[in-house]
Motif scaffolding. Structure first.
Motif, short mmCIF file in Angstrom:
data_model
loop_
_atom_site.label_atom_id
_atom_site.label_comp_id
_atom_site.label_asym_id
_atom_site.label_seq_id
_atom_site.Cartn_x
_atom_site.Cartn_y
_atom_site.Cartn_z
N VAL A 23 9.14 14.02 14.88
CA VAL A 23 10.09 12.96 15.22
C VAL A 23 11.10 13.60 16.16
O VAL A 23 11.67 14.64 15.86
CB VAL A 23 10.79 12.37 13.97
CG1 VAL A 23 11.82 11.33 14.38
CG2 VAL A 23 9.77 11.77 13.02
N LEU A 48 9.86 4.59 19.71
CA LEU A 48 9.68 3.83 18.47
C LEU A 48 9.16 2.41 18.71
O LEU A 48 8.21 2.00 18.07
CB LEU A 48 11.00 3.77 17.71
CG LEU A 48 11.01 2.95 16.43
CD1 LEU A 48 10.06 3.57 15.41
CD2 LEU A 48 12.42 2.88 15.86
N ASP A 49 9.74 1.67 19.62
CA ASP A 49 9.36 0.27 19.82
C ASP A 49 8.30 0.07 20.90
O ASP A 49 7.98 -1.06 21.25
CB ASP A 49 10.61 -0.55 20.16
CG ASP A 49 11.59 -0.57 19.00
OD1 ASP A 49 11.13 -0.54 17.83
OD2 ASP A 49 12.81 -0.59 19.25
N ILE A 59 6.94 10.74 17.53
CA ILE A 59 7.63 9.45 17.61
C ILE A 59 9.05 9.73 18.06
O ILE A 59 9.73 10.59 17.49
CB ILE A 59 7.62 8.74 16.25
CG1 ILE A 59 6.19 8.52 15.78
CG2 ILE A 59 8.39 7.42 16.33
CD1 ILE A 59 6.09 8.13 14.32
N VAL A 61 12.95 8.48 18.68
CA VAL A 61 13.99 7.52 18.29
C VAL A 61 15.31 7.99 18.89
O VAL A 61 15.45 9.13 19.30
CB VAL A 61 14.12 7.38 16.75
CG1 VAL A 61 12.83 6.88 16.14
CG2 VAL A 61 14.54 8.68 16.12
N LEU A 72 15.29 5.24 8.49
CA LEU A 72 14.19 5.24 9.45
C LEU A 72 13.40 6.55 9.45
O LEU A 72 12.17 6.53 9.48
CB LEU A 72 14.70 4.93 10.86
CG LEU A 72 13.63 4.88 11.95
CD1 LEU A 72 12.61 3.78 11.65
CD2 LEU A 72 14.29 4.66 13.30
N LEU A 73 14.07 7.68 9.43
CA LEU A 73 13.35 8.96 9.46
C LEU A 73 12.37 9.06 8.30
O LEU A 73 11.21 9.45 8.49
CB LEU A 73 14.33 10.13 9.43
CG LEU A 73 15.17 10.34 10.69
CD1 LEU A 73 16.19 11.45 10.46
CD2 LEU A 73 14.28 10.67 11.88
N GLN A 75 11.01 6.61 6.68
CA GLN A 75 9.93 5.64 6.91
C GLN A 75 8.93 6.15 7.93
O GLN A 75 7.71 5.98 7.77
CB GLN A 75 10.52 4.31 7.38
CG GLN A 75 11.34 3.60 6.33
CD GLN A 75 12.16 2.45 6.92
OE1 GLN A 75 12.04 2.11 8.09
NE2 GLN A 75 13.02 1.88 6.09
N LEU A 76 9.41 6.79 8.97
CA LEU A 76 8.53 7.27 10.03
C LEU A 76 7.61 8.40 9.58
O LEU A 76 6.52 8.56 10.10
CB LEU A 76 9.35 7.76 11.23
CG LEU A 76 10.07 6.69 12.04
CD1 LEU A 76 10.93 7.35 13.10
CD2 LEU A 76 9.08 5.72 12.66
N THR A 77 8.05 9.18 8.62
CA THR A 77 7.26 10.33 8.20
C THR A 77 6.09 9.95 7.32
O THR A 77 5.15 10.73 7.18
CB THR A 77 8.13 11.34 7.42
OG1 THR A 77 8.59 10.74 6.22
CG2 THR A 77 9.29 11.82 8.27
#
Length: 184
Positions: A23, A48-49, A59, A61, A72-73, A75-77
């Motif tokens: 990330v 991200l989007d 990813i 952000v 968010l971090l 969630q992204l992992t």
């Protein structure tokens, strides 16, 4: 401590390449430019989007998105316990106790200690250690040359302000710190 054009994004890209999942956090104004540089260095980086039909390796952000979405971090992992978190322009994470994006990053690092943290900034020698000591702790853990508590970081900041040469030499001698500045 390198000014623009001295290779920080290249080093960040190399760190992303070796990660299973990465990330990359950067300021909003340079998101797409940084993404393009990472791609030029061979990193499968996606904002991200951005529409992407596969699971990207990196990813991207922005700090401002983390202010609005503090979980968010995590969630992204997707529960990955070992990855790489790159904090480009990491000095923006100062005020860890009050800035929302800094708190979100601190919580993530605490919850996922297996993640490697890359704290990248060109402002190290121009700011107080108080502004980035936490970043040294995030990236180097117990190896941080400033100590890990606010009190120790403040003590180190005072000494560094009094003796810049000592602080530069201390940073250069610290494993895991890479410095490029006008002095070499």
């Amino acid at each position: 401590a390198a000014p623009a054009g001295r290779g920080k994004t290249y080093v960040n890209a190399e760190c992303c390449k070796t990660a299973r999942v990465a990330v990359y956090v950067c300021p909003t104004g340079v998101l797409m430019q940084t993404r393009d540089k990472l791609r030029a260095y061979g990193v499968d980086a996606w904002a991200l989007d951005e529409a992407c039909n596969h699971a990207p390796q990196t990813i991207m952000v922005t700090y401002s998105v983390l202010s609005r979405r503090p979980d968010l971090l995590k969630q992204l992992t997707g529960g990955v316990l070992n990855g790489t978190l790159v904090l480009d322009e990491g000095h923006r994470t100062k005020r860890v106790s009050s800035a929302q994006w800094s708190k979100a990053i601190a919580r993530f690092i605490s919850a996922f200690p297996g993640w490697r943290v890359v704290f990248s900034t060109g402002s190290v020698m121009h700011k107080s250690v108080v502004d980035y000591g936490h970043g040294l702790v995030w990236a180097l853990r117990r190896g941080a040359p400033c100590g890990s508590t606010p009190t120790l970081i403040e003590q180190c900041a005072r000494r560094a302000a009094e003796d810049r040469a000592w602080w530069r030499a201390t940073l250069r001698a610290t494993p895991g710190v890479f410095m490029v500045d006008d002095e070499g």
